[in-house]
Motif scaffolding. Structure first.
Motif, PDB file in Angstrom:
ATOM      1  N   ILE A 137      -6.687  -8.125   7.149  1.00  0.00           N
ATOM      2  CA  ILE A 137      -5.579  -7.388   6.540  1.00  0.00           C
ATOM      3  C   ILE A 137      -5.941  -5.914   6.431  1.00  0.00           C
ATOM      4  N   GLY A 138      -4.913  -5.070   6.371  1.00  0.00           N
ATOM      5  CA  GLY A 138      -5.122  -3.640   6.169  1.00  0.00           C
ATOM      6  C   GLY A 138      -4.916  -3.282   4.712  1.00  0.00           C
ATOM      7  N   MET A 139      -5.926  -2.666   4.123  1.00  0.00           N
ATOM      8  CA  MET A 139      -5.843  -2.228   2.730  1.00  0.00           C
ATOM      9  C   MET A 139      -5.671  -0.712   2.714  1.00  0.00           C
ATOM     10  N   CYS A 140      -4.647  -0.234   2.018  1.00  0.00           N
ATOM     11  CA  CYS A 140      -4.451   1.206   1.884  1.00  0.00           C
ATOM     12  C   CYS A 140      -5.508   1.751   0.928  1.00  0.00           C
ATOM     13  N   VAL A 141      -6.315   2.696   1.429  1.00  0.00           N
ATOM     14  CA  VAL A 141      -7.353   3.288   0.589  1.00  0.00           C
ATOM     15  C   VAL A 141      -7.045   4.739   0.225  1.00  0.00           C
ATOM     16  N   GLU A 142      -6.060   5.314   0.921  1.00  0.00           N
ATOM     17  CA  GLU A 142      -5.680   6.686   0.610  1.00  0.00           C
ATOM     18  C   GLU A 142      -4.291   6.950   1.177  1.00  0.00           C
ATOM     19  N   SER A 143      -3.500   7.708   0.431  1.00  0.00           N
ATOM     20  CA  SER A 143      -2.203   8.137   0.931  1.00  0.00           C
ATOM     21  C   SER A 143      -1.876   9.480   0.298  1.00  0.00           C
ATOM     22  N   ARG A 144      -1.063  10.234   1.015  1.00  0.00           N
ATOM     23  CA  ARG A 144      -0.607  11.514   0.480  1.00  0.00           C
ATOM     24  C   ARG A 144       0.708  11.859   1.137  1.00  0.00           C
ATOM     25  N   CYS A 145       1.485  12.673   0.452  1.00  0.00           N
ATOM     26  CA  CYS A 145       2.776  13.091   0.976  1.00  0.00           C
ATOM     27  C   CYS A 145       3.035  14.523   0.512  1.00  0.00           C
TER      28      CYS A 145
END
Length: 135
Positions: A53-61
């Motif tokens: 599975i893919g785990m989100c470890v960082e996001s930004r907008c």
């Protein structure tokens, strides 16, 4: 706009507007998440029910302009960086009717074993699809 390799159009919904009359910031993240995962399933042979599975470890907008219902948002996707078990997606969100950039986003997945949650290499068709999407 030509820097993106995959496109998805997402219509806004009446309840996406906040009390200020524009798309609430959480809607941008929903569109990003949906675009990334739709691409993974449709184009990268990824099975979200599989052993990895893919785990989100960082996001930004970064927000550039407003949009509101009934705007259709065109989301462009490319790969900014591809590691052994991680990938950074880069996305542009554009108003469909005038191509105005409303937001730029980044979203990083680390692929892990579903049970142990330990990083696992991105391989096979998924890796090949990601390599083809590198910016």
């Amino acid at each position: 706009m030509n820097d993106y390799h995959y496109w998805r159009s997402i219509p806004s919904r009446w309840n996406d507007n906040d009390s200020y009359g524009h798309l609430n910031n959480v809607v941008h993240y929903e569109m990003v998440d949906s675009t990334v995962n739709t691409w993974l399933v449709e184009k990268a042979s990824f099975d979200p029910r599989g052993p990895r599975i893919g785990m989100c470890v960082e996001s930004r907008c970064v927000y550039k302009a407003e949009a509101s219902f009934p705007d259709v948002i065109r989301v462009g996707l490319r790969i900014g960086k591809l590691g052994t078990s991680s990938v950074r997606y880069e996305l542009g969100l554009f108003r469909d009717h005038d191509d105005v950039l409303i937001a730029e986003a980044e979203f990083t997945h680390v692929f892990v074993d579903r049970v142990t949650r330990r990083p696992t290499p991105i391989e096979g068709r998924t890796r090949a699809a990601m390599e083809a999407m590198l910016a």
